[in-house]
Design a protein around this motif. Structure first.
Motif, mmCIF file in Angstrom:
data_model
loop_
_atom_site.group_PDB
_atom_site.id
_atom_site.type_symbol
_atom_site.label_atom_id
_atom_site.label_comp_id
_atom_site.label_asym_id
_atom_site.label_seq_id
_atom_site.Cartn_x
_atom_site.Cartn_y
_atom_site.Cartn_z
ATOM 1 N N GLY A 193 -6.656 -0.901 -0.103
ATOM 2 C CA GLY A 193 -7.630 -0.031 0.403
ATOM 3 C C GLY A 193 -9.171 -0.927 0.571
ATOM 4 O O GLY A 193 -8.993 -1.719 0.563
ATOM 5 N N GLY A 230 -3.801 0.626 5.844
ATOM 6 C CA GLY A 230 -4.427 0.982 4.724
ATOM 7 C C GLY A 230 -6.067 1.124 4.926
ATOM 8 O O GLY A 230 -6.744 1.675 3.894
ATOM 9 N N LEU A 231 -6.548 0.771 5.887
ATOM 10 C CA LEU A 231 -7.897 0.664 6.218
ATOM 11 C C LEU A 231 -8.477 1.628 7.185
ATOM 12 O O LEU A 231 -7.703 1.841 8.077
ATOM 13 N N SER A 232 -9.811 2.177 7.177
ATOM 14 C CA SER A 232 -10.248 2.768 8.304
ATOM 15 C C SER A 232 -11.048 1.718 9.074
ATOM 16 O O SER A 232 -11.282 0.433 8.641
ATOM 17 N N ASP A 251 -10.788 -3.503 -2.009
ATOM 18 C CA ASP A 251 -9.648 -4.384 -2.612
ATOM 19 C C ASP A 251 -10.498 -5.704 -2.470
ATOM 20 O O ASP A 251 -9.888 -6.905 -2.611
ATOM 21 N N ALA A 287 0.772 -1.400 0.072
ATOM 22 C CA ALA A 287 -0.026 -0.066 0.011
ATOM 23 C C ALA A 287 0.740 1.221 -0.097
ATOM 24 O O ALA A 287 0.426 2.303 -0.400
ATOM 25 N N ASP A 299 -14.091 0.560 7.048
ATOM 26 C CA ASP A 299 -13.790 -0.216 5.952
ATOM 27 C C ASP A 299 -13.486 -1.825 6.438
ATOM 28 O O ASP A 299 -14.133 -2.683 6.040
#
Length: 325
Positions: free
Chosen positions: A151, A177-179, A154, A19, A182
């Motif tokens: 992200g 890479g995620l919240s 994906d 990422a 997410d």
């Protein structure tokens, strides 16, 4: 004792992408300690994510060269250099030198009953779903595949990998890479696709949001865990921890961290940076009995070190003494 230290560069087979970006070469530090006609070797990878660089790590080692060459114990080294790549290279070289001087293999010194071969994960570089599906098809017989994702959108990449490698166990690595939203949205779908572990989905600065969250897929701390100092915090947020020698600052701290993590009931993953067999050899001691082994660095390179690990498919065989330990 005499210290030699330098930067070595090894080409990657193709391009390795996560990422945070891509690279085509592995830049490593090589350390050599010579004493009484014997030589110990160590290797490490300074990681920009942790504010490290080859130049700074070499400078840190040079600054304490007199202390190193004057002779020191593992505990002395722990106090001399902070956790990270600089200390890792010297610590592993000390372990190897001790094995060469005493004739006692490093695995015995570490208290292991034996050193067994290990099945490693194989990492699929971040790419388009079609390209990742092709990577998966080419490696479908490997028992454990690790996917880099970048992200929240994906899931199609994971689906492509699952379609082309239906029998492989899967790990997904988010690399921060995620919240949290997410993660909670994706986790059930990842569970349905047979993903067994999600590595570091959130940024270290945001992972307190995991407190109280019950994920359908086990969550593993990577960037959030470096040494035993981080263990209590990670035990509240994750069910598994990824131990890497470049984070712990060597084999000495890695073994201690593993013991405390197991005592806390956490699952164990042993990982690596993209590096040669010389980085993997000491990590194999920590990886004995681990739940997940991710020591595929040499498999990602176009060229390994001389006397590199014997690798059969995804099976890593114990190192020859000429390599390490």
């Amino acid at each position: 004792m005499h210290l030699s230290v330098r930067e070595d560069v090894f080409p990657i087979a193709g391009r390795f992408t996560i990422a945070r970006g891509s690279k085509t070469e592995a830049h490593v530090i090589y350390a050599e300690l010579r004493d009484q006609g014997r030589t110990g070797h160590g290797e490490s990878v300074p990681y920009a994510r942790y504010g490290e660089s080859i130049v700074q790590a070499l400078a840190d080692i040079e600054q304490v060269r007199p202390r190193i060459e004057g002779g020191l114990s593992f505990s002395d080294l722990h106090d001399l250099l902070p956790a990270g790549a600089a200390r890792n290279a010297i610590d592993c070289a000390l372990w190897d030198l001790n094995a060469k001087l005493t004739g006692i293999p490093a695995w015995k010194t570490a208290g292991l009953r034996r050193l067994d071969p290990l099945k490693t994960a194989y990492t699929l570089s971040l790419d388009t779903p079609e390209a990742m599906g092709a990577q998966a098809a080419a490696n479908a017989r490997r028992p454990l595949l690790k996917l880099k994702i970048g992200g929240p959108d994906d899931i199609d990449r994971v689906e492509a990998v699952r379609q082309h490698a239906p029998k492989a166990r899967l790990i997904v690595d988010g690399n921060e890479g995620l919240s949290f939203d997410d993660l909670t949205r994706l986790a059930p779908d990842l569970k349905a696709l047979g993903v067994q572990l999600i590595e570091q989905p959130l940024k270290v600065s945001e992972d307190e949001q995991l407190l109280g969250y019950t994920s359908p897929v086990a969550l593993c701390a990577d960037e959030s865990l470096h040494t035993r100092m981080d263990l209590d915090r990670c035990a509240r947020l994750y069910s598994c921890v990824n131990i890497k020698l470049d984070k712990t600052g060597g084999l000495t701290e890695a073994l201690a961290l593993k013991a405390e993590a197991q005592a806390a009931g956490l699952g164990i993953m042993v990982g690596c940076m993209v590096a040669t067999s010389l980085s993997m050899a000491p990590a194999m001691l920590v990886a004995q009995g681990a739940d997940f082994v991710d020591l595929d660095g040499p498999l990602l390179l176009a060229r390994d070190r001389e006397h590199g690990l014997e690798i059969t498919g995804s099976i890593l065989h114990p190192p020859a003494p000429e390599l390490w330990g």
